[in-house]
Design a protein around this motif. Sequence first.
Motif, short mmCIF file in Angstrom:
data_model
loop_
_atom_site.label_atom_id
_atom_site.label_comp_id
_atom_site.label_asym_id
_atom_site.label_seq_id
_atom_site.Cartn_x
_atom_site.Cartn_y
_atom_site.Cartn_z
N ILE A 1 17.93 -7.44 12.71
CA ILE A 1 18.13 -6.06 13.15
C ILE A 1 16.94 -5.59 13.98
O ILE A 1 17.09 -4.92 15.01
N GLY A 2 15.76 -5.94 13.55
CA GLY A 2 14.58 -5.58 14.33
C GLY A 2 14.59 -6.22 15.70
O GLY A 2 14.21 -5.58 16.70
N ASP A 3 15.03 -7.49 15.77
CA ASP A 3 15.12 -8.15 17.08
C ASP A 3 16.11 -7.46 17.99
O ASP A 3 15.87 -7.30 19.21
N ILE A 4 17.25 -7.06 17.43
CA ILE A 4 18.25 -6.36 18.24
C ILE A 4 17.70 -5.04 18.76
O ILE A 4 17.89 -4.67 19.94
N LYS A 5 16.99 -4.35 17.91
CA LYS A 5 16.42 -3.06 18.35
C LYS A 5 15.40 -3.26 19.46
O LYS A 5 15.38 -2.52 20.46
N ARG A 6 14.56 -4.27 19.28
CA ARG A 6 13.56 -4.52 20.32
C ARG A 6 14.22 -4.95 21.64
O ARG A 6 13.80 -4.53 22.73
N ALA A 7 15.27 -5.81 21.53
CA ALA A 7 15.97 -6.24 22.74
C ALA A 7 16.66 -5.06 23.41
O ALA A 7 16.68 -4.94 24.65
N ARG A 8 17.21 -4.17 22.59
CA ARG A 8 17.90 -3.00 23.17
C ARG A 8 16.91 -2.12 23.93
O ARG A 8 17.18 -1.66 25.05
N MET A 9 15.77 -1.92 23.32
CA MET A 9 14.75 -1.11 23.98
C MET A 9 14.24 -1.79 25.25
O MET A 9 14.03 -1.15 26.29
N LEU A 10 14.08 -3.10 25.19
CA LEU A 10 13.57 -3.83 26.35
C LEU A 10 14.54 -3.74 27.52
O LEU A 10 14.14 -3.43 28.66
N PHE A 11 15.83 -4.01 27.26
CA PHE A 11 16.81 -3.98 28.35
C PHE A 11 17.09 -2.56 28.84
O PHE A 11 17.41 -2.35 30.01
N LYS A 12 16.95 -1.61 27.92
CA LYS A 12 17.10 -0.22 28.36
C LYS A 12 16.00 0.14 29.35
O LYS A 12 16.24 0.77 30.39
N SER A 13 14.79 -0.28 29.02
CA SER A 13 13.68 -0.04 29.95
C SER A 13 13.90 -0.77 31.27
O SER A 13 13.59 -0.26 32.35
N LEU A 14 14.49 -1.99 31.17
CA LEU A 14 14.71 -2.78 32.39
C LEU A 14 15.70 -2.11 33.31
O LEU A 14 15.47 -1.97 34.53
N VAL A 15 16.87 -1.68 32.78
CA VAL A 15 17.89 -1.09 33.65
C VAL A 15 17.48 0.28 34.15
O VAL A 15 17.95 0.73 35.20
N GLU A 16 16.63 0.98 33.39
CA GLU A 16 16.17 2.28 33.87
C GLU A 16 15.13 2.13 34.98
O GLU A 16 15.12 2.89 35.94
N SER A 17 14.28 1.13 34.83
CA SER A 17 13.25 0.92 35.85
C SER A 17 13.81 0.24 37.09
O SER A 17 13.34 0.47 38.20
N ASN A 18 14.81 -0.64 36.91
CA ASN A 18 15.39 -1.36 38.06
C ASN A 18 16.90 -1.36 37.91
O ASN A 18 17.50 -2.34 37.46
N PRO A 19 17.57 -0.28 38.23
CA PRO A 19 19.02 -0.21 38.00
C PRO A 19 19.84 -1.12 38.90
O PRO A 19 21.02 -1.35 38.63
N LYS A 20 19.26 -1.67 39.94
CA LYS A 20 19.99 -2.55 40.84
C LYS A 20 19.88 -4.02 40.43
O LYS A 20 20.36 -4.89 41.16
N HIS A 21 19.29 -4.27 39.28
CA HIS A 21 19.13 -5.65 38.79
C HIS A 21 20.33 -5.99 37.90
O HIS A 21 20.42 -5.55 36.74
N ALA A 22 21.29 -6.75 38.42
CA ALA A 22 22.54 -7.02 37.71
C ALA A 22 22.34 -7.81 36.41
O ALA A 22 22.97 -7.50 35.39
N PRO A 23 21.50 -8.86 36.37
CA PRO A 23 21.32 -9.59 35.09
C PRO A 23 20.84 -8.70 33.96
O PRO A 23 21.15 -8.96 32.79
N GLY A 24 20.09 -7.64 34.25
CA GLY A 24 19.65 -6.74 33.20
C GLY A 24 20.81 -6.01 32.55
O GLY A 24 20.88 -5.90 31.31
N TRP A 25 21.77 -5.51 33.35
CA TRP A 25 22.95 -4.86 32.80
C TRP A 25 23.78 -5.84 31.97
O TRP A 25 24.28 -5.48 30.89
N ILE A 26 23.92 -7.06 32.48
CA ILE A 26 24.72 -8.06 31.75
C ILE A 26 24.06 -8.37 30.41
O ILE A 26 24.73 -8.46 29.37
#
Length: 932
Positions: free
Chosen positions: A266-291
Amino acid sequence: MSAGKALPKANRLAFLSQPAPASYVAGLGRGASGFTTRSDIGPAREGPSAEAVAEAQTRRGEEVEADPEQYQDPDNETGLFAGTVYEQDDEEADRIYDAVDEKMDRRRKARREAREAEELAKFRAERPKIQTQFADLKRGLAEVSDAEWENLPDVGNLTKRRRKDFREGRTFAVPDSVIVGNRESTQYENALDPMQQDSGGFETPAESGTITNLVELGQARDKVLSLRLDQVSGTSSTLGGSQTSIDPKGYLTDLNSVQLRSDAEIGDIKRARMLFKSLVESNPKHAPGWIAAACVEEHAGRMVVARKLIKAGCEQCPKNEDVWLEAARLHQTADAKIILANAVQHVGQSVKVWLTAANLEGDVKSKKRVLRKALEHIPNSVRLWKETVNLETSPADARVLLTRAVEVIPTSVELWLALSRLETPDRAKGVINKARKAIPTSHEIYIAAARLVEQDVANKLAAGQDASKEMMLIDRTMESCVKELRRLQVLLTREQWLKEAERCETDGSPRTCEAIVKATIALELDDEDRFDVWLADVEGAEQRGLTGTARAILAYALRVYPDRRDLWKRAAELEKAHGSRESLDAILERAVHHCPQAETLWLMAAKEKWLGGDVPAAREILERAFVANPESEAIWLAAVKLEAENNELGVARELLVRARTVADTERIWMKSAVFERRHGQPDAALETLETAIKKYPKFAKFYMIKGQILQDKKDIPGARAVFAAGMKACPKEPVLWILASRLEEADGRSIKARALLDKARLVNPHTDTLWAEAVGVEDRAGSTQQTKALLARGLQECQTSGLLWSMAIWAEPRASRKSRSVDALKKSNESPMVVCAIARLFWAERKIDKAREWFGRAVTKDDGGADLGDSWAWWLKFERQHGTKEQQEAVMAKCAAVEPLHGPVWQSVAKDMKNLGKSTREVLDLVASALQ
């Protein structure tokens, strides 16, 4: 003495020495009673008597315990029938009852043990022991070497982090009592306590009332253990008497279906969620981040959030096909179609999107409509054209589509070849010519052109027409292909051309395969390496089952090296194994033409003619062989054998006379003597041997044959003299010594036989046959100890002898034969004789499949296993007992194909005068019947 004043000190001490009151019993109120032990030191007081105890209990109002023996009848102390006489009938009745009880106990014991074993096996299958689960790993530890054990690293902190210790940096003062107690903990007391002595003795467990009953403890332990085992096995009863309703297997299955997530996950999922959220917010045109963000939510089971994320990704990255494909995957089919319909508006050139959309359609018509729409957007996609053509069920429609496809994509080899396969042969040639002009660098098109010509060749040959021009055209097509590709700097390696040739053979175009080999087999090879490389290519192709390729390579090699007899022999063996008799005869005819001095090729040609039933042709080949090789011993003997087998004894005898004159060799003289002996002329054989011995006194077989002839004529002294002369002339021939020993043994002179074998072993050390014969002499004489001793000495001298090790296996008791066979297999380097002995061990243990497998290994060993006739005979005997008719016939056919010549029993049966002239099958049958 007044109650308010305490007693003086002297009076208190005097009180302790005063006698107790008459009714006083120390500790009676708590159930204690006084007694005296051996450990009491000094004078001890006697306890109160039974009368005093009873009187005291009466005064206290306690009930006096009755004596259980006061109501016993002194005249009948042991029972009702104590005074009767124990007669013989009573003893017999007791014995019968005991026997019945014992028998019933045995019957119940068998069933009880079977039931317990079944329950235990079931329990072990459901709940295996730890040692059972890791048994294979423990066996693997046996192969770990000492060096590997020593190189194992010590267990340490692998986290690369320094662990914090709350006690680090803190110190404490140790009290003196701890130091003194630690010092005195290792000391022993070697004196009695004076306080215990003054009090009248040491206290024993009995005085404290804590006597331990070990029997009751054991029973209680067993009861607790039984309850725990019942609970584990699921058979324990509740307090109400009903059994447990929990099904262990079903319960575990239900648990497997529940998806539990640990705190770490569960902790890993939370950290991954936060990481990818930061990724798509900082670079919304990066398709692999959304996937990746959508995949995390999918893994967490939040499909709604995952679909929202991927929808946002499609909005942010509309030109990325992977985002649209991921969105279609996360949605249902109906929604996925809508998503892909939107996708083609943004990425209309994506083949993957169109193919995914077509796969979502349920019927063929809808798929065709989607693919045709895709071709309007992407007309130059080969994959789309192939998928569209594959959906067509009519060849005409497919042909129309392919015609349009090659117009749009003229550089696609696959589309040209597919169109040529759909056209008629005449129109296919035109398609191939257009393809060759459009793609001049494609070797596949040239190969397809050659295969089209080969189809014409097959049609003409089927119609009975001449197709020589077309066959030459195939060769010219491949030659021009190689030249054109070399001109255009398109260089294929030799291995790639061979793979194309093998593919053509697999697809049913052997003539094209041969043309490819002929045009490319000599590429990239030096002259000195060609022969070896070509032979290796032949071996590899034959092992893969591609006989056409191997035959083509050999044909080209024979044109380059027409005088290599080993190459012709290899070609003949290939034709014999995979070709027809006509092709074999043609190869052998060409072989003897190019290599007239090769005796083996002449003999192979004559033998094949003879086996084919054409005896005159075989004679004609041998006559030509005489002209080319007038002094060849093998050809003369082959001619004699041909005439003798066809009952032309006079001609055979004349040939032998001429052979002794033209080719005067020891083997010809030996065959002459054997011929006379075989056909009932022992005197003529003896005369021939006399002359032969004078000419060649060092040839041992002359003495063997002469001695055996005299032994058959019951001339024991003459045979003994011949063997003695032979041993003197040829002392290094073990068979002579063995024959002389057997002669003495047959004459009843076992001592002389032993002496001969002892002398033979001195002259011929490290000869296992001599040791085996000596062991056989002692075994036939019934001397078991001497047999084992000789066998042990023989194994010391001949440590790798398969013959002696196979005898050693059967000399062991039944219980130790298996371990002995393991040693024999290692020491003899897997000798075929040892392998056969192991197969017989499996046979004796009724392991039929194992025995059949090991018999097969025994006769296919590379170190002469197929030449041992005894192994074939044991296998046939085994199949007669446990196999079918087909399996027995298969063994006999394999044996007849290899024609074994060796083996102790095989040679004795095959060389018996009664069995001369019999076929391999007949000898195999006789040997299998003679084996014991």
